[in-house]
Design an enzyme around this catalytic site. Structure first.
Site: not given
Ligand code: ATP
Ligand code: MG
Length: 361
Positions: A131, A223, A226
């Site tokens: 990040k 992965k 968002k």
């Molecule tokens: P950011 O990019 O802001 O970190 P993010 O998509 O990683 O956003 P988070 O809020 O950090 O979302 O994570 C929320 C939950 O979703 C966590 O348990 C994380 O492990 C899960 N998660 C995030 N991305 C994935 C993915 N691609 N596949 C499976 N689980 C995910």
């Molecule tokens: Mg995350």
């Protein structure tokens, strides 16, 4: 004196671990569009776990501000994640749903953990490296210390089980290390205050099923996220059926038909991802999906996957849209959840202050 221990380790012959009440905690950041990875990796699991545990689900807004958030957008994002929790089937009466910043004990315990965790431990965290990117000097201190706050989120409830996606595994291990070091460093004081041999449990990650790491639809090595600049890389929980079908049609794949054997997916990241998504949505394993689609071309598999996605996500999207409009309801859920969470968190914080030796009212 009880000297601080350098590293966590369960010593052979150590006293038996005290039994902690089983409890689930997890959180989602209000940082943008919730996507299929958040749903399959986290929120769908949150829903399932409600039948067997007391659960605490948190919109982790203090984590969100570790990177810049527009103050006009953040309240919307907090309410949107709350709406998603409710629309997916989380029961805020039987369990607890709230946003992190309403319970100050999270930040308070995080400070204590800032003083327990070691720089060397945080330096190993891959999420910070990803990040922060190349401009590390310009990253916020909060982004660096993020895993300590995450440990506090979990341990302020002395939660024992944490459903997360695969990307959070390393942070969970750090939470376990912090719990163990606190228990070791303050061992004498923990015993003297009547908490037995360990005050904090070792929280267990729950990372299971065929979609613990949903990958980008444009690049099977990244992965789904968002923060990806390309909206085509993810299925958002707010996408309509046409958008979902379009994104799946355009999803990157290879020219081969699907294999009959799940082992053959290992070298085919994009195919593996789509089969994993199908399996998770259908509630079966990848082998099961390949029994049905082994030998099929993507031109057959992709429409079937799009149909399944639409069938599973449309009711959630519709419900989210309905709930999202009702600010008063969402805010009342968060306020009620925060009050109930705070009762639990303040008990832990009082005990932590006593254990650490901080004079309190
Ligand atoms: P950011 O990019 O802001 O970190 P993010 O998509 O990683 O956003 P988070 O809020 O950090 O979302 O994570 C929320 C939950 O979703 C966590 O348990 C994380 O492990 C899960 N998660 C995030 N991305 C994935 C993915 N691609 N596949 C499976 N689980 C995910
Ligand atoms: Mg995350």
């Amino acid at each position: 004196m009880n000297a601080p221990t350098p590293a966590p380790a369960s010593a052979p012959g150590a006293a038996p671990k005290p039994a902690f009440k089983q409890k689930v905690f997890s959180g989602v950041q209000p940082t943008g569009n919730l996507h299929l990875g958040n749903y399959l990796g986290a929120i769908a699991k949150f829903v399932e776990l409600q039948t067997s545990y007391d659960c605490i689900y948190c919109v982790v807004d203090l984590h969100a501000i570790t990177v810049w958030q527009d103050p006009r957008e953040l309240p919307k994002a907090i309410r949107e994640v709350t709406a998603a929790f409710l629309a997916c089937g989380i029961d805020p009466k039987k369990h607890i749903v709230f946003n992190q910043s309403q319970v100050a004990e999270h930040a308070e315990l995080a400070w204590v953990f800032n003083c327990v965790a070691r720089l060397g431990w945080l330096n190993r965290m891959t999420q910070f490296k990803e990040k922060a990117g190349k401009d590390r000097e310009n990253a916020s201190v909060g982004l660096y210390a993020y895993p300590n706050l995450m440990a506090a989120d979990i341990l302020v409830y002395r939660a024992t089980h944490v459903p997360v996606g695969e990307d959070q595994k390393q942070h969970l291990e750090l939470s376990r290390d912090i719990a163990q070091k606190f228990n070791n460093d303050y061992g004498d004081s923990i015993r003297a205050h009547g908490f037995g041999d360990a005050f904090f449990p070792q929280p267990e990650p729950l990372i299971q099923g065929p979609a613990t790491r949903v990958m980008s639809l444009r690049d099977g090595s990244k992965k789904m996220s968002k923060s990806d600049a390309s909206d085509q890389s993810r299925i958002n929980l707010t996408d309509d059926p046409d958008t979902i079908a379009h994104k799946i049609r355009r999803a990157k794949t290879d020219p081969e038909p699907l294999p009959h054997d799940a082992k053959a997916l290992e070298a085919r990241a994009e195919a593996d991802n789509l089969v994993g998504i199908y399996a998770a949505l259908a509630g079966v394993g990848k082998a099961e999906v390949l029994k049905q689609f082994g030998g099929a071309q993507f031109s057959t598999f992709k429409p079937a996957l799009a149909d399944l996605l639409v069938a599973k996500l449309s009711p959630i999207t519709a419900e989210m849209r309905r709930i999202k409009e009702d600010f008063a309801y969402i805010d009342s859920v968060l306020a009620d959840g925060a009050a109930r969470a705070q009762l639990l968190a303040s008990e832990t914080m009082k005990a932590v202050k006593d254990i650490v030796g901080l004079v309190r009212r």
